[in-house]
Enzyme design. Sequence first.
Site, PDB file in Angstrom:
ATOM      1  N   GLY A  27       0.822  -1.208   0.000  1.00  0.00           N
ATOM      2  CA  GLY A  27       0.000   0.000   0.000  1.00  0.00           C
ATOM      3  C   GLY A  27       0.851   1.250   0.000  1.00  0.00           C
ATOM      4  O   GLY A  27       0.547   2.238   0.684  1.00  0.00           O
ATOM      5  N   ALA A  28       1.925   1.230  -0.797  1.00  0.00           N
ATOM      6  CA  ALA A  28       2.936   2.288  -0.733  1.00  0.00           C
ATOM      7  C   ALA A  28       2.684   3.447  -1.686  1.00  0.00           C
ATOM      8  O   ALA A  28       3.521   4.334  -1.810  1.00  0.00           O
ATOM      9  CB  ALA A  28       4.319   1.691  -1.025  1.00  0.00           C
ATOM     10  N   GLY A  31      -0.192   8.085   1.282  1.00  0.00           N
ATOM     11  CA  GLY A  31      -0.333   8.085   2.727  1.00  0.00           C
ATOM     12  C   GLY A  31       0.892   7.616   3.489  1.00  0.00           C
ATOM     13  O   GLY A  31       2.043   7.922   3.155  1.00  0.00           O
ATOM     14  N   GLY A  33       2.159   4.629   3.815  1.00  0.00           N
ATOM     15  CA  GLY A  33       3.024   3.726   3.069  1.00  0.00           C
ATOM     16  C   GLY A  33       4.009   4.459   2.180  1.00  0.00           C
ATOM     17  O   GLY A  33       5.191   4.092   2.082  1.00  0.00           O
ATOM     18  N   SER A 156      -4.757  -0.996  14.297  1.00  0.00           N
ATOM     19  CA  SER A 156      -5.515   0.253  14.433  1.00  0.00           C
ATOM     20  C   SER A 156      -5.936   0.418  15.872  1.00  0.00           C
ATOM     21  O   SER A 156      -6.153  -0.568  16.598  1.00  0.00           O
ATOM     22  CB  SER A 156      -6.757   0.229  13.539  1.00  0.00           C
ATOM     23  OG  SER A 156      -7.663   1.262  13.896  1.00  0.00           O
ATOM     24  N   TYR A 187     -13.935  -4.236  10.496  1.00  0.00           N
ATOM     25  CA  TYR A 187     -12.587  -3.658  10.418  1.00  0.00           C
ATOM     26  C   TYR A 187     -11.853  -3.831  11.743  1.00  0.00           C
ATOM     27  O   TYR A 187     -10.681  -4.239  11.774  1.00  0.00           O
ATOM     28  CB  TYR A 187     -12.701  -2.174  10.064  1.00  0.00           C
ATOM     29  CG  TYR A 187     -11.391  -1.429  10.120  1.00  0.00           C
ATOM     30  CD1 TYR A 187     -10.469  -1.508   9.086  1.00  0.00           C
ATOM     31  CD2 TYR A 187     -11.079  -0.626  11.216  1.00  0.00           C
ATOM     32  CE1 TYR A 187      -9.268  -0.816   9.136  1.00  0.00           C
ATOM     33  CE2 TYR A 187      -9.883   0.072  11.280  1.00  0.00           C
ATOM     34  CZ  TYR A 187      -8.978  -0.034  10.235  1.00  0.00           C
ATOM     35  OH  TYR A 187      -7.788   0.645  10.300  1.00  0.00           O
TER      36      TYR A 187
END
Length: 318
Positions: A27-28, A31, A33, A156, A187
Amino acid sequence: MANKNVIWCDEKTLQKDISGKIYIVTGANSGVGLETSKQLMKQGGHVIMACRRVDAGEEGAKAFGNLKGSYEVMKVDFADLQSVRDFAEKFKAKYDRLDGLMCNAGALFSGDKAQYTKDGIEMSIGVSYFGHFLLTELLLEQLKKSAPARVGILSSVGHAGSAKNRYKVHFEDINWKNRKYNGVDAYCEAKVAVNLYALELGERLKGTGVSTASIHPGWARSNFGGDGVMMKIVRFLLYPFRHSITNSNEESAQTSLHVLLSDDAPNYSGAYFSQHSVLYRDKECKKGGWPMTSPNPNANDRVAAKQLVELSKKMVAL
């Protein structure tokens, strides 16, 4: 404007020369990442930016400029286990070492109707946990050969819940087939799974030189949560207070960088590392900690952690 509550990596960690070392950041493309990848490159590392959309990864990489290290964007879709397998095979065919794996990608699918991955897994736990579980397991030998090496998985603050509602993994209905679906609850349960996996893996890898951690990066000012109506309203209402309660992507990347680079983090393999967060329902947790004991006992349950890993191996066909 910086958030005064942020826990920052020490100067030694952020100046460490990591030339020749190889890292994967999922997920780079944006944000936290992207910021994590940028700092690793600044210190000389080679970063494989593992992204679902290669074009978005290349676009994000334009922000790097002339840095000491290097990067490569590679495609992987964590909602498709075959895509994860393909990525792992391509990586192993090209690289003979892996010094750090940062499982950064994740998503919250709001609403009251469950979505499912290509493999029939509920989407939140599929992307945030099962896809990264498979990737990590497939790359363990490369990590061991490169020891000392690190694995970080983004959790999280949501996993903690509250004293009246501590989230847990529902082994009997992990895919929400028999319960009324709630996207936020799904989630948060997925993030409990992340904490449990880091805990189990840390125990399993004792003596190998590979350390693990689950991570809460703080409340990042990123595009997390997508562009749904609910998230747009939340961003609008909180905009005047953003600098006091949320973090820049650079600030939010600090915990990931601490786990990947600091001399201290490996001493707490399997632990939970948390940036500060106003979203903790338990007041004593709001300042965060490197590491920090989760207030949710279900995220510290070693028996449940082993049960989760055994179930996970069956579900991803390992």
